[in-house]
Design a protein around this motif. Structure first.
Motif, mmCIF file in Angstrom:
data_model
loop_
_atom_site.group_PDB
_atom_site.id
_atom_site.type_symbol
_atom_site.label_atom_id
_atom_site.label_comp_id
_atom_site.label_asym_id
_atom_site.label_seq_id
_atom_site.Cartn_x
_atom_site.Cartn_y
_atom_site.Cartn_z
ATOM 1 N N LEU A 128 35.409 46.536 31.260
ATOM 2 C CA LEU A 128 34.359 45.609 30.823
ATOM 3 C C LEU A 128 33.099 46.223 31.761
ATOM 4 N N GLU A 129 31.780 45.932 31.407
ATOM 5 C CA GLU A 129 30.511 46.381 31.706
ATOM 6 C C GLU A 129 30.430 45.497 33.128
ATOM 7 N N SER A 130 29.898 45.844 33.963
ATOM 8 C CA SER A 130 29.699 45.192 35.378
ATOM 9 C C SER A 130 29.292 43.858 35.294
ATOM 10 N N GLY A 131 28.125 43.442 34.257
ATOM 11 C CA GLY A 131 27.781 42.159 34.136
ATOM 12 C C GLY A 131 28.963 41.151 33.777
ATOM 13 N N ALA A 132 29.494 41.723 32.552
ATOM 14 C CA ALA A 132 30.608 41.028 32.240
ATOM 15 C C ALA A 132 31.867 40.780 32.849
ATOM 16 N N TYR A 133 32.061 41.926 33.781
ATOM 17 C CA TYR A 133 33.132 41.907 34.595
ATOM 18 C C TYR A 133 32.861 40.681 35.732
ATOM 19 N N VAL A 134 31.685 40.768 36.195
ATOM 20 C CA VAL A 134 31.290 39.777 37.030
ATOM 21 C C VAL A 134 31.558 38.250 36.876
ATOM 22 N N ASP A 135 31.080 38.196 35.349
ATOM 23 C CA ASP A 135 31.146 36.650 34.854
ATOM 24 C C ASP A 135 32.390 36.237 34.692
ATOM 25 N N ARG A 136 33.447 37.230 34.395
ATOM 26 C CA ARG A 136 34.864 36.720 34.098
ATOM 27 C C ARG A 136 35.415 36.665 35.479
ATOM 28 N N TRP A 137 35.090 37.368 36.459
ATOM 29 C CA TRP A 137 35.990 37.373 37.725
ATOM 30 C C TRP A 137 35.004 36.058 38.491
ATOM 31 N N VAL A 138 34.037 35.560 38.411
ATOM 32 C CA VAL A 138 33.657 34.373 38.883
ATOM 33 C C VAL A 138 34.173 33.392 38.321
ATOM 34 N N ALA A 139 34.339 33.418 37.024
ATOM 35 C CA ALA A 139 35.172 32.184 36.324
ATOM 36 C C ALA A 139 36.733 32.300 36.360
ATOM 37 N N ALA A 140 37.181 33.254 37.198
ATOM 38 C CA ALA A 140 38.494 33.546 37.528
ATOM 39 C C ALA A 140 39.280 33.451 36.143
ATOM 40 N N ASP A 141 38.721 34.244 35.030
ATOM 41 C CA ASP A 141 39.303 34.400 33.758
ATOM 42 C C ASP A 141 39.887 35.816 33.628
ATOM 43 N N PHE A 142 40.889 35.478 34.471
ATOM 44 C CA PHE A 142 41.665 37.072 34.526
ATOM 45 C C PHE A 142 43.121 36.836 35.066
ATOM 46 N N GLU A 143 44.266 37.416 34.813
ATOM 47 C CA GLU A 143 45.555 37.566 35.401
ATOM 48 C C GLU A 143 45.215 38.432 36.420
ATOM 49 N N ALA A 144 44.960 39.502 36.203
ATOM 50 C CA ALA A 144 44.528 40.474 37.636
ATOM 51 C C ALA A 144 43.186 41.234 37.390
ATOM 52 N N ALA A 145 42.972 41.665 38.424
ATOM 53 C CA ALA A 145 41.488 42.262 38.439
ATOM 54 C C ALA A 145 41.428 43.597 39.339
ATOM 55 N N ILE A 146 41.284 44.855 38.995
ATOM 56 C CA ILE A 146 40.947 45.957 39.927
ATOM 57 C C ILE A 146 39.643 45.748 40.613
ATOM 58 N N ALA A 147 39.548 45.495 41.788
ATOM 59 C CA ALA A 147 38.108 45.116 42.347
ATOM 60 C C ALA A 147 37.936 46.038 43.575
ATOM 61 N N LEU A 148 36.614 46.088 43.972
ATOM 62 C CA LEU A 148 36.158 46.682 45.238
ATOM 63 C C LEU A 148 35.438 45.547 45.679
ATOM 64 N N ASN A 149 35.976 44.790 47.020
ATOM 65 C CA ASN A 149 35.177 43.635 47.595
ATOM 66 C C ASN A 149 34.504 43.892 48.876
ATOM 67 N N GLY A 150 33.335 43.475 49.075
ATOM 68 C CA GLY A 150 32.774 43.904 50.362
ATOM 69 C C GLY A 150 33.440 43.218 51.474
ATOM 70 N N GLY A 151 33.730 43.841 52.497
ATOM 71 C CA GLY A 151 34.335 43.408 53.642
ATOM 72 C C GLY A 151 33.246 42.825 54.732
ATOM 73 N N ARG A 152 33.627 42.042 55.488
ATOM 74 C CA ARG A 152 32.588 41.615 56.680
ATOM 75 C C ARG A 152 33.267 41.789 58.123
ATOM 76 N N PRO A 153 32.203 41.829 58.970
ATOM 77 C CA PRO A 153 32.750 41.921 60.313
ATOM 78 C C PRO A 153 33.841 40.583 60.971
ATOM 79 N N ASP A 154 33.450 39.435 60.498
ATOM 80 C CA ASP A 154 34.264 38.353 60.774
ATOM 81 C C ASP A 154 35.261 38.057 59.652
ATOM 82 N N PRO A 155 36.589 37.986 59.899
ATOM 83 C CA PRO A 155 37.643 37.524 58.738
ATOM 84 C C PRO A 155 37.408 36.262 58.419
ATOM 85 N N ASP A 156 36.939 35.499 59.051
ATOM 86 C CA ASP A 156 36.666 33.992 58.492
ATOM 87 C C ASP A 156 35.612 34.225 57.115
#
Length: 517
Positions: free
Chosen positions: A396-424
């Motif tokens: 999917l192109e980036s915008g369509a991927y984000v829309d599907r991802w936020v809606a949890a409209d997937f079984e699996a997703a290959i993803a790069l997620n941002g990390g944060r300094p605090d695990p919470d």
């Protein structure tokens, strides 16, 4: 060229040494509220090459990397991270915490204005925090305010937060752009057209799918940006961005493909590599299809050689990772079921699931948000096929991927997620039953709810480390997702670019100290 695997691993380990810090809410009184003074030179317009257009200009809902990079230069937050990921003052110039940890008093900066000229004050903080907490807003970091019971504004420069329990992660969670302070008069619809922040830049011009230009904010409360403007120019292919840099049309870009970065290095261009807290993962939605069975998820986990994914997709430029990349709480990637690929074990798990004949899982992948995505997908597909697991890939192109991802409209997703300094802040919104992104994560448990609550309420760093080690084990033992690797970003700058500081959390906040010679 970049030093080899052993040197790379040393670089990743150095993050932990350089960025370890305590976030306990214990009467903080910061002593410094600005980065080092930049050189007294400025002017000019910097062109930054990017592969896609921001999909939103509303900071409370931004998840796409390109959108976050733009918005963090337009908006201000109550706290900020410095280049060592220490929490420092932002729009709150200082704060005090009560002895019992249940009251946090924020002392706001005076004479701060929004881009439209209106004055920033406590009513805007109260409005912003209450709206972020409101489920109707659908803010992506709402769970970071779970401990906040009430927000009061006793005067124009003071905000008082009353907590249900001590929250050691709160100050760090307030530093991300998803917690941007907005004018109480603004709406999401208006801000998606015309951002109105308190940051070092203001919106100049936007040409959809082509460019977005930020102009220097002369009324910024901190040191005024040195550049007159920054243009984020959309060039969909990273190799084409390199060509534009070599011809002098683009002066800066941040790549995630080491092969592209290698082609960029020359006498005219400098490449700076920076280990990242962001992580590559195969996200599994445990509420969908065959993935509701933990044995199927564990079979997938055991069927994957993570180092092979890293070597194939990113030329080995990175490090195999567990769930938590936060420097002081980093997971041990060997403390998981099948730390090494084990096809026999994968077959056993499939048999337990009653799927010895094989299983099919559908996965979405983004094209355009980061360069290694399709290579990761193809390698995962090939590896899983050897375990009779068919990974059906939908690109999917980036915008369509984000829309599907936020809606949890997937079984699996290959993803790069941002990390944060605090695990919470990194995972509390995903893997708790009340987390506002739990639908996306697809997994929670009473054990995780209790552990995350304990982690927030514990101020001692060593005790918190033990808690998040248990969080990591719970996630890995149930194959909530399949964590793959952390990698590098490669900041490429022309010879006349000076003063930009790459950060391990991927932030471009130091565009405000960047200049052109």
């Amino acid at each position: 060229m970049y030093g080899g695997t052993r040197a790379k691993r040393a670089g990743f380990a150095a993050i932990g040494l350089a960025a370890t810090f305590a976030l306990a809410l214990t009467g903080c009184s910061p002593t410094s509220d600005k980065a080092a003074e930049p050189a007294a030179k400025g002017g000019g317009s910097l062109v930054v090459g990017v592969t896609s257009d921001p999909d939103t200009l509303f900071p409370w809902k931004a998840t796409q990397f390109q959108a976050v990079n733009v918005l963090q230069n337009l908006y201000g937050t109550l706290t900020e991270f410095d280049e060592d990921l220490k929490v420092v003052p932002g729009l709150a110039e200082s704060w005090e915490v009560s002895e019992d940890g249940l009251t946090v008093t924020l002392n706001l900066r005076k004479d701060v204005t929004f881009a439209d000229g209106s004055t920033f004050g406590s009513e805007d903080v109260k409005s912003s925090l209450e709206k972020i907490k409101d489920p109707a807003t659908a803010a992506v970091s709402a769970s970071s305010l779970a401990s906040v019971a009430s927000v009061e504004a006793p005067d124009e420069a003071t905000v008082v937060l009353t907590l249900t329990a001590p929250d050691a992660a709160l100050l760090a969670n307030l530093a991300v752009v998803n917690m941007a302070m907005l004018s109480s008069d603004d709406t999401e619809e208006a801000l998606n057209k015309t951002p109105n922040g308190t940051g070092p830049f203001v919106l100049g011009e936007r040409v959809a799918s082509q460019s977005i230009t930020l102009d220097k904010n002369d009324d910024y409360w901190g040191d005024t940006a040195l550049l007159d403007s920054v243009e984020f120019r959309v060039i969909p292919d990273e190799s084409s961005i390199v060509s534009a840099m070599q011809s002098g049309n683009v002066q800066m870009a941040v790549f995630d493909d080491p092969l592209v970065a290698d082609t960029a290095k020359s006498n005219q261009l400098t490449v700076t590599e920076t280990p990242q807290l962001s992580y590559h993962a195969l996200q599994l939605n445990a509420t969908k299809g065959a993935l509701t069975d933990v044995n199927v998820r564990l079979a997938m986990q055991c069927a994957i050689d993570r180092q092979q994914v890293l070597d194939t997709a990113a030329l080995g430029e990175g490090e195999v990772t567990g769930p938590i990349t936060s420097p002081a709480y980093r997971s041990d990637p060997d403390a998981r079921p099948c730390p090494e690929r084990d096809l026999d074990k994968a077959a056993e798990y499939l048999d337990k699931a009653g799927m010895a004949g094989g299983v099919t899982v559908k996965a979405i992948v983004s094209q355009g948000e980061y360069a290694t995505s399709t290579n990761e997908a193809q390698n995962l597909k090939a590896q899983l096929a050897e375990a009779d697991i068919t990974l059906e890939i939908e690109v999917l192109e980036s915008g369509a991927y984000v829309d599907r991802w936020v809606a949890a409209d997937f079984e699996a997703a290959i993803a790069l997620n941002g990390g944060r300094p605090d695990p919470d802040g990194m995972y509390g919104r995903y893997f708790t039953s009340t987390g506002n992104l739990n639908k996306v994560a697809g997994y929670s448990s009473p054990e995780l709810d209790a552990l995350f609550a304990e982690g927030r309420q514990t101020s001692d760093p060593d005790a918190r480390a033990e808690i998040y080690e248990k969080v990591s084990s719970e996630l890995e033992d149930n194959a909530a997702w399949i964590w793959l690797f952390t990698s590098y970003t490669y900041t490429v700058t022309a010879a006349n670019v000076d003063g930009f500081v790459p950060m391990v959390n991927g932030s471009l906040q130091y565009l405000r100290t960047t200049s052109l010679n």
